[in-house]
Design an enzyme around this catalytic site. Sequence first.
Site, PDB file in Angstrom:
ATOM      1  N   ASP A 261       0.801  -1.224   0.000  1.00 31.31           N
ATOM      2  CA  ASP A 261       0.000   0.000   0.000  1.00 31.31           C
ATOM      3  C   ASP A 261       0.833   1.273   0.000  1.00 31.31           C
ATOM      4  OD1 ASP A 261      -2.454  -1.191  -0.170  1.00 31.31           O
ATOM      5  OD2 ASP A 261      -2.918  -1.071   1.963  1.00 31.31           O
ATOM      6  N   HIS A 276       6.319  -1.465  -6.909  1.00 28.12           N
ATOM      7  CA  HIS A 276       7.403  -2.355  -6.499  1.00 28.12           C
ATOM      8  C   HIS A 276       7.851  -3.145  -7.728  1.00 28.12           C
ATOM      9  CE1 HIS A 276       6.836  -1.396  -2.290  1.00 28.12           C
ATOM     10  NE2 HIS A 276       5.559  -1.693  -2.378  1.00 28.12           N
ATOM     11  N   GLY A 304      -2.088  -0.907  -8.750  1.00 29.55           N
ATOM     12  CA  GLY A 304      -0.944  -0.014  -8.898  1.00 29.55           C
ATOM     13  C   GLY A 304       0.143  -0.253  -7.883  1.00 29.55           C
ATOM     14  N   LYS A 305       0.245  -1.496  -7.360  1.00 30.67           N
ATOM     15  CA  LYS A 305       1.191  -1.770  -6.274  1.00 30.67           C
ATOM     16  C   LYS A 305       2.434  -2.524  -6.729  1.00 30.67           C
ATOM     17  CE  LYS A 305      -2.685  -2.111  -2.989  1.00 30.67           C
ATOM     18  NZ  LYS A 305      -3.401  -3.003  -2.029  1.00 30.67           N
ATOM     19  N   VAL A 306       2.261  -3.499  -7.625  1.00 31.31           N
ATOM     20  CA  VAL A 306       3.355  -4.405  -7.970  1.00 31.31           C
ATOM     21  C   VAL A 306       3.455  -4.556  -9.479  1.00 31.31           C
ATOM     22  CG1 VAL A 306       4.220  -6.780  -7.790  1.00 31.31           C
ATOM     23  CG2 VAL A 306       3.143  -5.702  -5.806  1.00 31.31           C
TER      24      VAL A 306
END
Length: 350
Positions: A261, A276, A304-306
């Site tokens: 997050d 990430h 939209g995190k990894v």
Amino acid sequence: METQTDLTSPLKNNFLQKPIEHIDITRFDARPIIDAMKYMSFTSRDLARATQIFNQMLRDEKCSIILTIAGSTSAGGCMKLYADLVRYNMVDAIVATGASIVDMDFFEALGFRHYQGSSSSNDHQLRDLYIDRIYDTYIDEEELQQCDHTIFKIANTLTPQAYSSREFIQAMGAYLSQGHAKKQNSLIQLAYEKNVPIFCPAFTDSSAGFGLALHQVKNPKAHLTIDSIRDFRELTEIKIKAGTTGLLMIGGGVPKNFVQDTVVCAEILGQKTDMHKYALQITVADARDGACSSSTLKEACSWGKVETTYEQMVYAEATSVLPLLASDAYHRGYWQQRARRQYTKLFEEK
């Protein structure tokens, strides 16, 4: 009439006979096994690819590596492994459950042990003897309560105010480093000495919670509190500072979601940062209930995190595969060229 069992009886000692021996990744070389697994299928090939990605993280000069720990792998024999990841500069920040850090690592640093047991034990008998069970592993509840009271003692030495879990765990590391450690080189102590921050976003869901509750009861007008919002902000600041990041996630749950997050939080704060770049997860959780202990890594991309170029799920019980991954990385030696980030200093400068 029911009588209470004598907690000092030989019967209790019979249960606490075989201490868990923590695996040492420096004493065996897993490179040939991992190299062979590249030509296999199923979990073996997944593990080989995950190990390859982890080594790529270590070789990437721009990449900061964040380790997340959920579950009981520390109690199950991986405690030294996690400490060695810090010692040998293979992780730059840690997000974990409170139990992994306090009930397991700090607990053993105080001189206590976990013991081999049985998953089919009589749990009523264990309760009478004050023995806690983690599947087939035992903990002496009386010793665990001594850990609670040590947390209480540390809390009483600090100025009454709000602390992030990182700050409080740093105080725990200082306590050990100042001569109170019965076992040297615990994860907490090494992280303190190497300036590797540890975050526990659900810190009070652990032995620390009992000690801090006692601290507040005994100091009703002047006590400390844990600021979980500052935890989130501080970890997000690390993500912003780092830029390129890689995740090594053991289990899932709160630690996994918390670290992922940070990308979204940075955007909300007006500090857009990259997803990430690398992500590995070792888990036995299932995706069919919509969770997988906080989503698959590919699913996390939609949030939209990894990124999905260098991601790998490994569906395995972590104590059976993590030692192979970590030993391979240790013996390939890419960690020797990495610069230490020392992200704890990021907050000391303020």
